[in-house]
Every structure is written in structure tokens, then in C-alpha cells.
Design a protein around this motif. Structure first.
Motif, PDB file in Angstrom:
ATOM      1  N   ARG A 148       0.842  -1.202   0.000  1.00  0.00           N
ATOM      2  CA  ARG A 148       0.000   0.000   0.000  1.00  0.00           C
ATOM      3  C   ARG A 148       0.873   1.247   0.000  1.00  0.00           C
ATOM      4  O   ARG A 148       0.590   2.213  -0.704  1.00  0.00           O
ATOM      5  N   PHE A 149       1.915   1.205   0.786  1.00  0.00           N
ATOM      6  CA  PHE A 149       2.845   2.337   0.856  1.00  0.00           C
ATOM      7  C   PHE A 149       3.417   2.638  -0.522  1.00  0.00           C
ATOM      8  O   PHE A 149       3.671   3.789  -0.878  1.00  0.00           O
ATOM      9  N   LEU A 150       3.644   1.580  -1.299  1.00  0.00           N
ATOM     10  CA  LEU A 150       4.235   1.763  -2.622  1.00  0.00           C
ATOM     11  C   LEU A 150       3.360   2.620  -3.517  1.00  0.00           C
ATOM     12  O   LEU A 150       3.846   3.276  -4.430  1.00  0.00           O
ATOM     13  N   LEU A 151       2.058   2.605  -3.239  1.00  0.00           N
ATOM     14  CA  LEU A 151       1.137   3.337  -4.095  1.00  0.00           C
ATOM     15  C   LEU A 151       0.831   4.714  -3.545  1.00  0.00           C
ATOM     16  O   LEU A 151       0.094   5.476  -4.138  1.00  0.00           O
ATOM     17  N   ASN A 152       1.440   5.032  -2.395  1.00  0.00           N
ATOM     18  CA  ASN A 152       1.170   6.318  -1.758  1.00  0.00           C
ATOM     19  C   ASN A 152       1.695   7.473  -2.588  1.00  0.00           C
ATOM     20  O   ASN A 152       2.723   7.361  -3.244  1.00  0.00           O
ATOM     21  N   ASN A 153       0.964   8.584  -2.538  1.00  0.00           N
ATOM     22  CA  ASN A 153       1.399   9.758  -3.293  1.00  0.00           C
ATOM     23  C   ASN A 153       2.679  10.355  -2.758  1.00  0.00           C
ATOM     24  O   ASN A 153       3.454  10.956  -3.482  1.00  0.00           O
ATOM     25  N   ASP A 154       2.851  10.201  -1.451  1.00  0.00           N
ATOM     26  CA  ASP A 154       4.013  10.798  -0.801  1.00  0.00           C
ATOM     27  C   ASP A 154       5.269  10.020  -1.185  1.00  0.00           C
ATOM     28  O   ASP A 154       5.394   8.830  -0.894  1.00  0.00           O
ATOM     29  N   ARG A 155       6.194  10.691  -1.784  1.00  0.00           N
ATOM     30  CA  ARG A 155       7.400  10.025  -2.256  1.00  0.00           C
ATOM     31  C   ARG A 155       8.207   9.415  -1.119  1.00  0.00           C
ATOM     32  O   ARG A 155       8.851   8.381  -1.277  1.00  0.00           O
ATOM     33  N   ASN A 156       8.183  10.085   0.018  1.00  0.00           N
ATOM     34  CA  ASN A 156       8.917   9.563   1.175  1.00  0.00           C
ATOM     35  C   ASN A 156       8.420   8.181   1.550  1.00  0.00           C
ATOM     36  O   ASN A 156       9.190   7.284   1.869  1.00  0.00           O
ATOM     37  N   ILE A 157       7.116   8.038   1.527  1.00  0.00           N
ATOM     38  CA  ILE A 157       6.520   6.759   1.902  1.00  0.00           C
ATOM     39  C   ILE A 157       6.908   5.695   0.878  1.00  0.00           C
ATOM     40  O   ILE A 157       7.233   4.554   1.244  1.00  0.00           O
ATOM     41  N   ARG A 158       6.915   6.048  -0.391  1.00  0.00           N
ATOM     42  CA  ARG A 158       7.295   5.075  -1.418  1.00  0.00           C
ATOM     43  C   ARG A 158       8.735   4.644  -1.188  1.00  0.00           C
ATOM     44  O   ARG A 158       9.087   3.473  -1.277  1.00  0.00           O
ATOM     45  N   TYR A 159       9.565   5.609  -0.863  1.00  0.00           N
ATOM     46  CA  TYR A 159      10.983   5.311  -0.652  1.00  0.00           C
ATOM     47  C   TYR A 159      11.188   4.337   0.489  1.00  0.00           C
ATOM     48  O   TYR A 159      11.888   3.333   0.357  1.00  0.00           O
TER      49      TYR A 159
END
Lengths: 157, 792
Positions: free
Chosen positions: B315-326
Motif C-alpha cells: 500500500r505504501f508503494l502506491l502512496n502519493n508521498d514520495r517519502n513513503i514510497r521510498y
């Protein structure tokens, strides 16, 4: 464990706190490198940089960059929250803090930092308690600096 | 003496300076004034002067003369002077300065001061710059404060204790009892400090770990209270109650639950609760969720919980926030080996992140993508990776190129695909590939004998369009030299052939030879290729002869030597020319010399190789030599010479790389390298696991596990997981299967690639899970030493 935190404004270091023992030359070198890296980041990029065996977590507020160098196992997201908490504290203390506040009152900025972070770790998670402690310390300082009464001067109190 | 200005005025003046020189002038004047004032016995402006000095220090100017003033101010009875004095100490004094010891006594006194704010200054300074000596001196004070003071001081004392333990781990014993009792405090600040202290104690000493495991229920309860409590304005951050404390508790639970079933069980429900109920719309919540996921993956959690954790990361991978994706990708990277299938499900999103704008995200996505390549997805993944290579930032190209090569080597669906892929990489990023790429590719090409015609056509085409990429140029020259006859024939099944004349080919090679873009190595390749063509073409041998004779007087010594020798081949040894220059046999991987990448070196030259290799040995950094001495010495029991019937001892002390070793011995009459012996590392109830090391270099080993089953019934669901210390990198290849037939009728093998900087740190812990005779089993084995493959 936070190793150092820095505030950078327009490429100039406004505040820096180190929690490891390094020589002045080493500190200068590290600061230069990190400042370069952080200033090179574009607006939409993520807040985390890998550098040597550490992670740099940074966040920009107006003209100031707040950076933390932390060890590998630290939670980057909570570090961001810590940075944000510090900025909130500054904001509450100075009332809508701006860069000039930090320049002309740098020692106060340090006092606030030292009331929030101790030995590289957050010591108090309540904003209210930190601000209250600073207030009390400031009052103590004022009392200490207050002009001595005439009686004190001649040694009668 | 000029009147001293106040701090703010000085700052204003400094900032008003228009040039660096002007600034320096102002500062020098101020510093002179400050220094004079310091020398005066008693003056009311001491704290202001120190503050000014600290400002100047922050700008980067020297301020050592302020150190003693800090010491003096700290000893003052005025709070205002102490405050700035301690700040000065933290900025100007560190544990390496002698002056820092002078404040130890003041700190000691201030720790028992009646004002908690003074105590606070002392605690803060000690925790920031306290040396080991200071810590040892003051530890008893800190311990006292941990037990009997108000929460304001307790929380600071706890963190001070953390600093002391970091400096002198043995002192941890002193704080263990207090740390334990601090857990029953209600104050969040104190709890936070206590949890950090306990974490530090447990990380330093396994005995503490055992002891504090008993606190797991208490910690779980504290977490539960935080998570289920109502809104508490004092500690609330974006809907989460004290995320800082939650994160620290989760981290402590991780350490306590690691490798311990009981502790992991006790926290299972809590983790599930936090994972499901935490609102991650803001960073605070995501931080807690992130820490929860890390904990779940690191302890002995139920598989259901693990799946939940991986899904959160997805789910984090799809988050808009780049930090979360990272951070999602960082976490996925940690578990990609152990939970491979779960991570594969998110491959699409990860590959998309290769196209992200941010270099940090790209880097993470690259690492993960490479780890997710498998035989099933190699074609589609390679398309994405090659696309990435053409647009990726320069600092990632080398890593991407070698990752692509590794993946291609492991999973290439066909030789032609493999060659095409390598060529594509050379065209796109030839400047960033490692040196071994050229000989490796050449070896690959010789092995694909049906594709010689296709390969030489492709390479010729690449060569005439561009000669900038040196590695490509070198391979192309080599191929044209070898297979020029196929090129000239003009027939090819796999590709539409170009009609090429002998002059065209020689033109191409001569262009390389003469171009200023070509490196000396490439020119060497081109010259040799031209020479080889003399036996493969019919009409232009004279042209070749003249080229070769021209280069006989070339300034470049290597080219000159070659040209002279080739000249000799034309003149005196013309009868041997055809034989010397004939088609090379398929190069065997292990015996190609690791020299300057030119495998077409004549056999005569190889006798000279041991000397340069030895020369390199002596210059190599000391620790590498020690490693070698270790391997060759008697301290290491796993060194196996028992199976080896030849007396290789004298030879093995002379050379390092086993490749050169093989070469020498091959030339001396060939000894078959004995297969590396395998060691049994685990044996229980009929299941045995053997380990075998192959292809060992100074920094990497390939380990093969073989599992066999001597019981009456099959073992099913066999799964192997491995963990290594931080300094070692691990790559597990897919196992051959998960069913081990009964009565030794078959085995399951799995290969693991290890790379490390120091062989001494090489250890591995392996967890086996399987079903035998209806019961699920799990076993752990620690491997501390690895057998070296036998020197051949």
C-alpha cells in the motif's frame, strides 16, 4: 541516535549541533558536503539521502533547510516528525518564526533544541512541557541578569 | 579599547559587511576586544562576550581562546552565566579537548543543584560531550538521579545514562535495575527515555536481553493504552497518541522478540492491532505503521501477520508521498530474499518507480528490481531495465549495468538473447561497465558457435556506426578478427547480412587503429584483428602487411611490439602464420587469464604472468595479504588438502588468483581440479544439509546447499532461509524444489552468493522449515566457518 543536526539558510549554516566528537576540520568538511547535497535537491524529491553509512533526513521550511544525520536503523519518518516538532517549538516561542529570528537569537534556538533533544534523542514528547521549561529557564536568566539593587551592591542582602 | 557592542549589534555589523575581507576585519576587531575582556578579572558582560564568540565560531572562525572562559562561566553561581557557559562547552569543547576535564567537577556539583534547571544544564552537557572518563566519574550521580528525582530530571537522567552506556558498556549493569522500574512511570518523557535506555542495554548485552524479555507484557500494555486511549491533546500528533513513544516501544519489542518464540507470541496480537488500526494518512501514523512492519518482519511472527505487513508495504508503494514510497522500498529490499513471492506481487509498481524523478527512489527501485528478476519474468524485466539504463542518472549506471549482466547470465532464455542484451548494454553504457565484461563477452561469443555469423554481423554494424564505446569496440574488433571470413561470406540466417568487402572491413579496423578516441587497449585489439584477417581474406594481404609494418615504429610500445612480432610472422615465420592465427578453441571460463582483457595473447606470454601478479600482490593493501596468509597458513582448519593428491603446496604460495594457478598448471601438464568437498552442517532425524563452496575469491563465495533425506517418507515444503551479518551481502538463488524424496532418492539444492569485505566476518545462520511425516518442523543452524575450495 542522531549524529548531527543542522539548519541551513541560503547556503549558510545557521545552527549546528553535533552529538559525536569530531575535530573542527572534520565537522567543516562534513557540513560542506551535506549542505551541497541538500541544496542540490529539487523540490519534489524525497526527504531522505544516503550518505556514507548514515541517512540524511531533511525538510525545507521557507528559506531554511533542517537536516538530521541519523544512523542506519533509525526510522526516517519519525525523524521527519522530530524535525517538524522542533520547528513548531521555534514557531511557538518566537511567534511565527523566520530566519532572522534564528540568526539574531541563535543561543535561544540552541536552548530550545537542548530542551527537546538530549544526547541525540528526543527527551520530551509533549510540546507544552518543553515550552514551559524554556519559559521558566528564561525567567531564571532574567532574574540573574537583573540589575542589582543598591542594597545588594553594598553587600547588605 | 573600543566599547563592546551588544550581541545583536555585532551580528548586524557582521551581516552588513559587503565582502569576505570586510567581514574578517570586523570579526578580528571583535575577537580582539573579546579576548581583552576575558582577561579582565571581573566584568559583568562575560556572558554576552561568550555569546558573541559563539556566533563568530558558528561562522567558521577559530574560537579556542574561549574554552577557558566556558569553564569559568560554568563555575559561576549566576544562572545566566552557567547557561551560556554550558552552551559554549557543548560547542567549543569536545571529549578530545583537555579542557573538557576541567568542567567535570562543576558538572558534578550542578547535578545536585537545588534548581532543576541547573541540573538540566549539567545533564544536557554530559550527554552531549561527556568523555569516557567523565562518564565513569559521574555515573553514580546519574544513577542516583534516575531513582530519586522529579520526572523532569528523571527523563534527562535516563538519556544521560544512555550516553554513558554507549561510552562504557560495562557500566550498563549499574542502570539495569532503575531502567526496569522506570517502566511503571506514567510520565511520557520518562517512559520514552526509559525505553531508549532499555533498548541500549539490550543491544549491548544478551543477558539484559533475557532479563528484559520479561517486560514484554508490560510494554505491550503501555502500547495498548496509547493506541486505545482517547484524544490526549498534550501528546497528540495528527491523530496518533505520542507517535514518538510508540515508535520507540515498537523498536524495543522488535529487539526483544527477535529469535524468541515466547516473546514474539506475546506481542502478536498487539502488532496486529496496531497494524490494522493505525491511521496512516499523515506522516506520524505512517511512521508508527512503518515501525510496526519492521518489527513484524524481524520477529517470529505468524505467517498471517507477515502477509499483513507485506501488504502494508505494498500500500505504501502506491502512496502519493514520495517519502513513503521510498521507505516502502527500503523495507521490501530487506525482505525480498525471505519473502520473495510476497514481494513479487508488487513487481509492477516497483518497476514503475524506476521512472520516478527522484534519484533516491530510482536507486531503491533498481535494487529491488534486480532482486526480483527470475526465470519467469526475465524478458519483460530486462526490457524495463534496459530502458532504465538509457535514461538513468550517471551515478547508477555502473551498478545497473553489472546488475543487468548478472541477471542476464543467470536467466538468459537463449544465447542469442544473452549476446543481444550484452551488446545493448555496451552500446548504451559501455563506458560504465567493469573490465571483465570484455573477456566475459568474448568467452560467451565463442561458446555460442551457431551464432558466430550473427554476432559478427551485429558487431560490425555497431562498429561502423560508432567507435566511442571502448568495450564495444574491443569486442567488435576481436570478433571481426576471429570470424571475419563469416562476415565476408555475406550469408546469415538470423539477420539480414550486409554485403561487406575486404576493404570495408580493413577500413573499419584501421579507423579504430587511427582514431584519437581509441584507447591503447582498443588499438591493440584492432591491430591483432587486422593481423588475424591475413589468413581469412584473400585479396588484401598486402594491405595488412603494410599496416603491420607501419606500426613497427609506433610510439606506443605495446603496439610496436605486436607489430614487430606480426612482421616477423610475415617474414621469417610465414610458414607458421596460418597455424598461429587459426580459429581459437572455445575459451573455458576458468582458465582465461585476468590480465588486460585481451585473451588473444599468445601462449608464450603467459609464462610471464606470475611475476606481474606477484608484483601486484605485494602492493595490495595489508589486510588482503593477511587474508591470503590466513588461507595459506595453518590457523584455518577448513583448508582442505586431504582430497588433493598432488603436491601443490610450493606452487600455491607463489600465486594468488586460482585462475592464474590453473593456467600455470594447465601449461605444465594439466591437473584436473578436484571438486570442492562438501561439509555436513546439519543433521537431524534423517534430514541432512550439506554445504559446498565454489568459486571463491577474496570477496565472494558461491555456496551450494544440498539437502537429503534418509527417512522412509518424503519431506515436503522444504524452505531454506539465511541471514548474514551486516557486513556481508547475500543473494539466494531459487531452490531446485521443495520436496526431498525419501531414502536418499534425490536432493534439493540451493545456491547462495555471498559477498563481503572481510572473510573473517563471514558467518551465516540458516533456518530450515519443512514437513516431515505430517509434522511441521523448523530448525536453525549457525555456520561459522566455510570450507575453502581445494587448490587445484
Amino acid at each position: 541516535n542522531r549524529n548531527e543536526r543542522r539548519r541551513i539558510g541560503r547556503g549558510k549554516l545557521r545552527l549546528q549541533k553535533w552529538y559525536v566528537a569530531l575535530s573542527d576540520t572534520q565537522k567543516k568538511k562534513i557540513s560542506r558536503e551535506v549542505i551541497q547535497m541538500v541544496l542540490a535537491r529539487k523540490p519534489k524529491m524525497c526527504s531522505f539521502l544516503e550518505w556514507r553509512d548514515l541517512k540524511i533526513v531533511y525538510k525545507r521550511y521557507a528559506s531554511l533547510y533542517f537536516c538530521c544525520a541519523v544512523e542506519d536503523q533509525e526510522n526516517e519518518l519519525i525523524t521527519l516528525e522530530i524535525i517538524h516538532r522542533y520547528v513548531e517549538l521555534l514557531d511557538k516561542y518566537f511567534g511565527s518564526v523566520c530566519e532572522l529570528d534564528i540568526i539574531f537569537n541563535f543561543e535561544k534556538a540552541y536552548y530550545i533544541l537542548d530542551e527537546f533533544i538530549l544526547g541525540g534523542e528526543a527527551q520530551e514528547t509533549s510540546k507544552k512541557i518543553v515550552l514551559k521549561a524554556i519559559e521558566q529557564a528564561d525567567m531564571l536568566q532574567e532574574e540573574a541578569e537583573a540589575p542589582r539593587s543598591v542594597l545588594e551592591e553594598i553587600g547588605l542582602t | 579599547m573600543s566599547p563592546s557592542v551588544c550581541l545583536q549589534e555585532m551580528i548586524r555589523v557582521i551581516r552588513g559587511a559587503r565582502t569576505q575581507g570586510e567581514e574578517r576585519g570586523v570579526i578580528q576587531r571583535e575577537c580582539a576586544a573579546i579576548r581583552a575582556q576575558f582577561r579582565q578579572a571581573d566584568n559583568g558582560g562575560r556572558s554576552h562576550n561568550l555569546a558573541k564568540l559563539l556566533y563568530v565560531h558558528m561562522l567558521g572562525y577559530p574560537a579556542h581562546f574561549g574554552q577557558m572562559e566556558c569553564v569559568r562561566l560554568i563555575a559561576s553561581s549566576k544562572y545566566s552565566e552557567k547557561r551560556i557557559g554550558y552552551l559554549g562547552a557543548m560547542m567549543l569543547l569536545d571529549e578530545k579537548q583537555d579542557a573538557s576535564l576541567l568542567i567535570t567537577n562543576s558538572i558534578k556539583n550542578d547535578l545536585s543543584h537545588s534548581s532543576q534547571h541547573v541540573q538540566s544544564l549539567a545533564l544536557c552537557t554530559l550527554a552531549c560531550m561527556g568523555s569516557a572518563e567523565m562518564c565513569r566519574d559521574l555515573a553514580p550521580e546519574i544513577e542516583r538521579l534516575l531513582k530519586a528525582s522529579n520526572s523532569y530530571i528523571k527523563k534527562k537522567a535516563a538519556l544521560c545514562a544512555v550516553h554513558i552506556v554507549r561510552k562504557i558498556p560495562e557500566l550498563g549493569e549499574m542502570f539495569t535495575p532503575s531502567a526496569h522500574s522506570l517502566l511503571s512511570e506514567k510520565n511520557h518523557g520518562v517512559l520514552h527515555g526509559a525505553v531508549i535506555l532499555i533498548t541500549e542495554l539490550c543491544e549491548r548485552n544478551p543477558d539484559n536481553l533475557k532479563q528484559f524479555r520479561k517486560s514484554v507484557p508490560e510494554l505491550v500494555q503501555i502500547m495498548k493504552n496509547l493506541v486505545t486511549s482517547g484524544y490526549s491533546p498534550e501528546h497528540n500528533v495528527a491523530g496518533i497518541s505520542d507517535p514518538f513513544l510508540q515508535v520507540r516501544i515498537l523498536r524495543l519489542l522488535r529487539i526483544l522478540g527477535r529469535n524468541n518464540d515466547a516473546a514474539s507470541d506475546a506481542m502478536n496480537d498487539l502488532l496486529a492491532q496496531v497494524a490494522t488500526n493505525t491511521d496512516s494518512s499523515k506522516t506520524a501514523g505512517s511512521a508508527v505503521l512503518y515501525e510496526t512492519v519492521l518489527t513484524i518482519m524481524d520477529i517470529r511472527s505468524e505467517s498471517g501477520l507477515r502477509v499483513l505487513a507485506v501488504n502494508i508495504l505494498g500500500r505504501f508503494l502506491l502512496n502519493n508521498d514520495r517519502n513513503i514510497r521510498y521507505i516502502s522500498m527500503t523495507s521490501l529490499q530487506k525482505i525480498v530474499q525471505t519473502d520473495h513471492t510476497a514481494v513479487q506481487r508488487h513487481r509492477g509498481t516497483i518497476v514503475d518507480c524506476l521512472k520516478d524523478q527522484d534519484a533516491s527512489v530510482k536507486r531503491r527501485a533498481l535494487e529491488l528490481s534486480l532482486a526480483l528478476v527470475s526465470a519467469a519474468n526475465i524478458r519483460s524485466m530486462m526490457k524495463e531495465l534496459l530502458l532504465f539504463l538509457s535514461t538513468c542518472p550517471p551515478e547508477l549506471r555502473s551498478h545497473a549495468a553489472s546488475g543487468i549482466f548478472n541477471a542476464a547470465e543467470r536467466y538468459a532464455p537463449s544465447q542469442r538473447w544473452h549476446i543481444d542484451t550484452i551488446l545493448h548494454v555496451l552500446v548504451t553504457a559501455g563506458g560504465d561497465v567493469r573490465d571483465e565484461t570484455v573477456p566475459n563477452l568474448i568467452q560467451l561469443i565463442t561458446a555460442a558457435s551457431e551464432l558466430h555469423c550473427y554476432t559478427v554481423h551485429k558487431l560490425y554494424r555497431a562498429l561502423i556506426s560508432d567507435i566511442v564505446q571502448q568495450s564495444l569496440v574491443q569486442v567488435a574488433c576481436w570478433c571481426i578478427g576471429e570470424y571475419g571470413d563469416l562476415l565476408l561470406k555475406g550469408e546469415c540466417e538470423e539477420i539480414t547480412p550486409m554485403q561487406v568487402t575486404e576493404d570495408d572491413v580493413l577500413d573499419a579496423l584501421e579507423t579504430v587503429l587511427q582514431s584519437h578516441m581509441s584507447t591503447p587497449t582498443s588499438r591493440g585489439f584492432a591491430l591483432t584483428a587486422i593481423m588475424k584477417l591475413s589468413t581469412r581474406i584473400t585479396n588484401n594481404v598486402d594491405r595488412i602487411r603494410s599496416v603491420v609494418s607501419i606500426y613497427g615504429s609506433c610510439i606506443d610500445v605495446e603496439l610496436q611490439q605486436r607489430a614487430v612480432e606480426y612482421n616477423a610472422l610475415f617474414k621469417k615465420y610465414d610458414h607458421m602464420r596460418a597455424a598461429v592465427l587459426e580459429r581459437m578453441p572455445v575459451i573455458d571460463r576458468n582458465s582465461s587469464g585476468q590480465t588486460n582483457g585481451d585473451p588473444s595473447v599468445e601462449p608464450m606470454k603467459e609464462f610471464n604472468q606470475p611475476k606481474p601478479v606477484q608484483g601486484v600482490l605485494i602492493q595490495e593493501p595489508a589486510n588482503q595479504v593477511c587474508d591470503l596468509l590466513d588461507l595459506l597458513g595453518d590457523s584455518n582448519p577448513p583448508l582442505l588438502v586431504t582430497n588433493d593428491h598432488t603436491s601443490t603446496a610450493p606452487n600455491s604460495t607463489n600465486s594468488t588468483s586460482s585462475n592464474v594457478q590453473d593456467n600455470l598448471l594447465d601449461l605444465l601438464g594439466g591437473l584436473e581440479p578436484t571438486p570442492a568437498p562438501s561439509v555436513t552442517v546439519f543433521e537431524k532425524g534423517g534430514l541432512s544439509l550439506k554445504l559446498q563452496c565454489d568459486q571463491q575469491t577474496e570477496t565472494s563465495t558461491t555456496v551450494t546447499f544440498t539437502a537429503s533425506n534418509s527417512t522412509q517418507s518424503d519431506i515436503t515444503g522444504f524452505n531454506l532461509q539465511a541471514a548474514v551479518p551486516k557486513s556481508v551481502q547475500l543473494q539466494m538463488k531459487a531452490p531446485s524444489g521443495d520436496l526431498i524424496p525419501a531414502q536418499g532418492c534425490g536432493t534439493v539444492t540451493q545456491t547462495v552468493l555471498l559477498s563481503y569485505t572481510n572473510k573473517a566476518n563471514l558467518k551465516m545462520r540458516v533456518r530450515l522449515s519443512y514437513s516431515s511425516q505430517g509434522t511441521a518442523c523448523q530448525d536453525m543452524v549457525q555456520i561459522d566457518s566455510f570450507p575453502s575450495p581445494a587448490w587445484s
